[in-house]
Write a protein that holds these residues in place. Structure first.
Motif, PDB file in Angstrom:
ATOM      1  N   SER A   1       4.117   5.903  -5.257  1.00 10.09           N
ATOM      2  CA  SER A   1       3.434   6.078  -6.743  1.00 10.09           C
ATOM      3  C   SER A   1       2.730   6.702  -7.260  1.00 10.09           C
ATOM      4  CB  SER A   1       4.395   4.594  -7.616  1.00 10.09           C
ATOM      5  OG  SER A   1       2.670   4.177  -7.343  1.00 10.09           O
ATOM      6  N   GLY A   2       1.758   6.699  -7.203  1.00  7.15           N
ATOM      7  CA  GLY A   2       0.316   7.764  -7.289  1.00  7.15           C
ATOM      8  C   GLY A   2      -0.243   6.672  -8.129  1.00  7.15           C
ATOM      9  N   SER A   3       0.065   5.383  -8.208  1.00  7.02           N
ATOM     10  CA  SER A   3      -1.205   3.386  -8.548  1.00  7.02           C
ATOM     11  C   SER A   3      -2.355   3.338  -7.652  1.00  7.02           C
ATOM     12  CB  SER A   3       0.202   2.677  -8.799  1.00  7.02           C
ATOM     13  OG  SER A   3       0.374   2.580  -7.456  1.00  7.02           O
TER      14      SER A   3
ATOM     15  N   ALA B   1       3.998  11.771  -4.943  1.00  6.40           N
ATOM     16  CA  ALA B   1       4.653  12.469  -5.458  1.00  6.40           C
ATOM     17  C   ALA B   1       3.441  13.739  -6.262  1.00  6.40           C
ATOM     18  CB  ALA B   1       4.948  12.022  -7.086  1.00  6.40           C
ATOM     19  N   HIS B   2       2.137  13.592  -6.234  1.00 10.42           N
ATOM     20  CA  HIS B   2       1.519  14.399  -6.106  1.00 10.42           C
ATOM     21  C   HIS B   2       1.374  15.675  -5.330  1.00 10.42           C
ATOM     22  CE1 HIS B   2      -1.711  12.644  -4.946  1.00 10.42           C
ATOM     23  NE2 HIS B   2      -2.229  13.462  -4.748  1.00 10.42           N
TER      24      HIS B   2
ATOM     25  N   TRP C   1      -3.790   9.282   2.872  1.00  8.66           N
ATOM     26  CA  TRP C   1      -2.548   9.271   2.991  1.00  8.66           C
ATOM     27  C   TRP C   1      -1.273  10.286   3.973  1.00  8.66           C
ATOM     28  CZ3 TRP C   1      -0.771  14.477   2.504  1.00  8.66           C
ATOM     29  CH2 TRP C   1      -1.072  15.515   1.498  1.00  8.66           C
ATOM     30  N   GLN C   2      -2.434  11.252   4.393  1.00 11.42           N
ATOM     31  CA  GLN C   2      -2.026  11.431   6.132  1.00 11.42           C
ATOM     32  C   GLN C   2      -1.375  10.107   7.002  1.00 11.42           C
ATOM     33  OE1 GLN C   2      -4.719  15.305   6.866  1.00 11.42           O
ATOM     34  NE2 GLN C   2      -4.269  16.023   4.954  1.00 11.42           N
ATOM     35  N   ARG C   3      -2.655   9.475   7.234  1.00 12.28           N
ATOM     36  CA  ARG C   3      -2.787   8.805   7.951  1.00 12.28           C
ATOM     37  C   ARG C   3      -1.323   7.908   7.238  1.00 12.28           C
ATOM     38  NH1 ARG C   3      -7.996   9.019   8.360  1.00 12.28           N
ATOM     39  NH2 ARG C   3      -7.935   7.344   7.264  1.00 12.28           N
ATOM     40  N   LEU C   4      -0.754   7.246   6.411  1.00  8.55           N
ATOM     41  CA  LEU C   4      -0.289   6.615   6.171  1.00  8.55           C
ATOM     42  C   LEU C   4       0.874   6.769   5.660  1.00  8.55           C
ATOM     43  CD1 LEU C   4       0.736   3.316   4.763  1.00  8.55           C
ATOM     44  CD2 LEU C   4       0.100   4.533   2.072  1.00  8.55           C
TER      45      LEU C   4
ATOM     46  N   ALA D   1       0.967  -1.602  -0.028  1.00 10.29           N
ATOM     47  CA  ALA D   1      -0.232  -0.202   0.215  1.00 10.29           C
ATOM     48  C   ALA D   1       1.011   1.617   0.654  1.00 10.29           C
ATOM     49  CB  ALA D   1      -1.059   0.316   1.079  1.00 10.29           C
ATOM     50  N   ARG D   2       2.076   1.487   0.924  1.00 12.02           N
ATOM     51  CA  ARG D   2       3.017   2.140   0.489  1.00 12.02           C
ATOM     52  C   ARG D   2       3.139   2.819  -0.565  1.00 12.02           C
ATOM     53  NH1 ARG D   2       7.543   2.680   5.298  1.00 12.02           N
ATOM     54  NH2 ARG D   2       8.005   1.212   4.400  1.00 12.02           N
ATOM     55  N   SER D   3       3.885   1.221  -1.273  1.00 12.19           N
ATOM     56  CA  SER D   3       4.481   1.771  -2.824  1.00 12.19           C
ATOM     57  C   SER D   3       3.774   2.766  -3.237  1.00 12.19           C
ATOM     58  CB  SER D   3       5.243   0.671  -2.458  1.00 12.19           C
ATOM     59  OG  SER D   3       5.636   0.507  -4.406  1.00 12.19           O
TER      60      SER D   3
END
Length: 210
Positions: A157-159, A203-204, A167-170, A151-153
């Motif tokens: 990468s945005g996929s 990335a974004h 994404w803040q929690r991750l 999940a992190r990867s």
């Protein structure tokens, strides 16, 4: 998940120096199966030409010491820069790898030159058909670690598109795991300055910072 080498290079009497499978005599082949987090499981498989995904997955689970209760959460994939293909239990990875160019012509619009150079690698990762409700019930640490690393990867990468709270929690979890506990905000800020934000945020998001 870093895995740039092909999974089934042409066999020869000499061990391969670059592939995920190398010759080990007439009776067995050494297979590299990549897992989330950048590592790989090395297996010595007899009868590789006819071994099924179900059999190979069992060997991977044993090597990773994953319980049978986690078997449906993961699947074997053939992946390359041009195509990612989740395999069914009855599939034979070796045979599919020999048909890779045909699969690329069928499922992609890639240029012919790119198809000619593309080679797949074998990955053990999340089963996209596994119900999320059952995934949330998993408690085995090894299985959770694999799911987290994938999940992190993919979020970075945005996929894996996700909402900002996710994404803040991750990112917070990733930061805590990598940097450890921080006694105060100034220490945390100093550690973060030594790291690239792309290690923790998509990335974004990073492209709009600074």
């Amino acid at each position: 998940m870093e895995s740039g080498d092909p999974v089934f290079p042409v066999e020869s009497s000499e061990p391969s120096q670059r592939g995920s499978v190398s010759s080990s005599g007439a009776r067995a082949l050494e297979v590299l199966v990549y897992v989330p987090g950048g590592s790989a499981v090395q297996l010595c498989v007899e009868g590789l030409c006819s071994v099924s995904v179900q059999e190979l997955s069992r060997s991977v689970r044993q090597a990773l010491q994953l319980p049978d209760s986690a078997q449906d959460a993961f699947a074997l994939w053939l992946c390359s820069p041009l195509l990612e293909l989740q395999l069914k239990p009855r599939h034979q990875p070796y045979r599919l790898s020999r048909q890779w160019q045909d699969l690329l012509y069928r499922f992609t619009d890639a240029p012919e030159d790119d198809i000619a150079q593309d080679e797949p690698c074998l990955q053990y990762r999340r089963n996209v058909f596994f119900p999320r409700a059952k995934e949330l019930q998993l408690e085995e640490e090894g299985a959770l670690r694999l799911l987290f690393e994938e999940a992190r990867s993919r979020v970075l990468s945005g996929s894996y598109p996700c909402d900002p709270p996710d994404w803040q929690r991750l990112g917070g979890l990733s930061c805590r795991l990598e940097l450890g506990p921080c006694p105060d905000q100034s220490t945390a800020a100093g550690l973060l300055r030594e790291k690239k934000l792309s290690s923790f945020l998509p990335a974004h998001v990073c492209s709009g910072v600074g």
